[in-house]
Design a protein around this motif. Sequence first.
Motif, PDB file in Angstrom:
ATOM      1  N   PRO A 224       0.847  -1.197   0.000  1.00 17.13           N
ATOM      2  CA  PRO A 224       0.000   0.000   0.000  1.00 17.13           C
ATOM      3  C   PRO A 224       0.884   1.250   0.000  1.00 17.13           C
ATOM      4  N   THR A 225       0.525   2.215  -0.814  1.00 20.38           N
ATOM      5  CA  THR A 225       1.362   3.401  -0.998  1.00 20.38           C
ATOM      6  C   THR A 225       0.512   4.661  -0.884  1.00 20.38           C
ATOM      7  N   LEU A 226       0.992   5.612  -0.086  1.00 20.40           N
ATOM      8  CA  LEU A 226       0.319   6.898   0.039  1.00 20.40           C
ATOM      9  C   LEU A 226       1.173   7.951  -0.661  1.00 20.40           C
ATOM     10  N   LEU A 227       0.614   8.579  -1.679  1.00 22.25           N
ATOM     11  CA  LEU A 227       1.295   9.651  -2.400  1.00 22.25           C
ATOM     12  C   LEU A 227       0.802  10.972  -1.843  1.00 22.25           C
ATOM     13  N   ILE A 228       1.714  11.845  -1.460  1.00 25.00           N
ATOM     14  CA  ILE A 228       1.368  13.166  -0.945  1.00 25.00           C
ATOM     15  C   ILE A 228       1.957  14.181  -1.923  1.00 25.00           C
ATOM     16  N   TRP A 229       1.090  15.025  -2.491  1.00 30.17           N
ATOM     17  CA  TRP A 229       1.521  15.891  -3.600  1.00 30.17           C
ATOM     18  C   TRP A 229       0.937  17.284  -3.452  1.00 30.17           C
ATOM     19  N   GLY A 230       1.730  18.275  -3.774  1.00 34.37           N
ATOM     20  CA  GLY A 230       1.258  19.656  -3.800  1.00 34.37           C
ATOM     21  C   GLY A 230       0.666  19.970  -5.164  1.00 34.37           C
ATOM     22  N   THR A 231      -0.506  20.561  -5.178  1.00 32.66           N
ATOM     23  CA  THR A 231      -1.159  20.861  -6.457  1.00 32.66           C
ATOM     24  C   THR A 231      -0.496  22.020  -7.196  1.00 32.66           C
ATOM     25  N   GLN A 232       0.332  22.776  -6.508  1.00 35.50           N
ATOM     26  CA  GLN A 232       1.011  23.897  -7.156  1.00 35.50           C
ATOM     27  C   GLN A 232       2.496  23.616  -7.378  1.00 35.50           C
ATOM     28  N   ASP A 233       2.892  22.369  -7.303  1.00 37.47           N
ATOM     29  CA  ASP A 233       4.276  21.976  -7.552  1.00 37.47           C
ATOM     30  C   ASP A 233       4.625  22.315  -8.998  1.00 37.47           C
ATOM     31  N   GLU A 234       5.605  23.166  -9.192  1.00 39.59           N
ATOM     32  CA  GLU A 234       5.982  23.572 -10.538  1.00 39.59           C
ATOM     33  C   GLU A 234       7.029  22.645 -11.147  1.00 39.59           C
ATOM     34  N   ALA A 235       7.748  21.915 -10.311  1.00 41.96           N
ATOM     35  CA  ALA A 235       8.799  21.037 -10.822  1.00 41.96           C
ATOM     36  C   ALA A 235       8.228  19.720 -11.352  1.00 41.96           C
ATOM     37  N   VAL A 236       7.270  19.159 -10.627  1.00 43.42           N
ATOM     38  CA  VAL A 236       6.656  17.898 -11.042  1.00 43.42           C
ATOM     39  C   VAL A 236       5.143  18.080 -10.982  1.00 43.42           C
ATOM     40  N   PRO A 237       4.481  18.123 -12.123  1.00 44.71           N
ATOM     41  CA  PRO A 237       3.054  18.438 -12.168  1.00 44.71           C
ATOM     42  C   PRO A 237       2.177  17.441 -11.414  1.00 44.71           C
ATOM     43  N   TYR A 238       1.039  17.940 -10.951  1.00 45.59           N
ATOM     44  CA  TYR A 238       0.070  17.123 -10.228  1.00 45.59           C
ATOM     45  C   TYR A 238      -0.415  15.940 -11.074  1.00 45.59           C
ATOM     46  N   GLU A 239      -0.461  16.133 -12.375  1.00 48.27           N
ATOM     47  CA  GLU A 239      -0.890  15.052 -13.279  1.00 48.27           C
ATOM     48  C   GLU A 239       0.015  13.837 -13.143  1.00 48.27           C
TER      49      GLU A 239
END
Length: 98
Positions: A67-82
């Motif tokens: 099981p993996t939990l991904l935590i991501w910033g929606t305004q990350d400019e280096a690696v897009p949310y997509e």
Amino acid sequence: KEIKELSTKTKILKFLKKVPVINKLEGFAKKHIGSNDYKNASEVMRKVLVEHVNLDIEEDVKKIKCPTLLIWGTQDEAVPYEDAQELEKLIKDAGLVT
């Protein structure tokens, strides 16, 4: 499909690299339109960053079984949310928190 959808800046740099005469300006272009991480990195780290941007990890990601939990910033400019959304689809038991 490659996990990383290239940013507009990266696409421009890759295109310019292929154009005769203009490709001589690659270093100048990278220093001026590259990410802040790239601009502030040492020459060795810049090589690592370029390799990372071009790395396709899709097959490796599919092998993740826990099981993996991904935590991501929606305004990350280096690696897009997509990219996070694509990872969530590729990892069998993944959740995404923004």
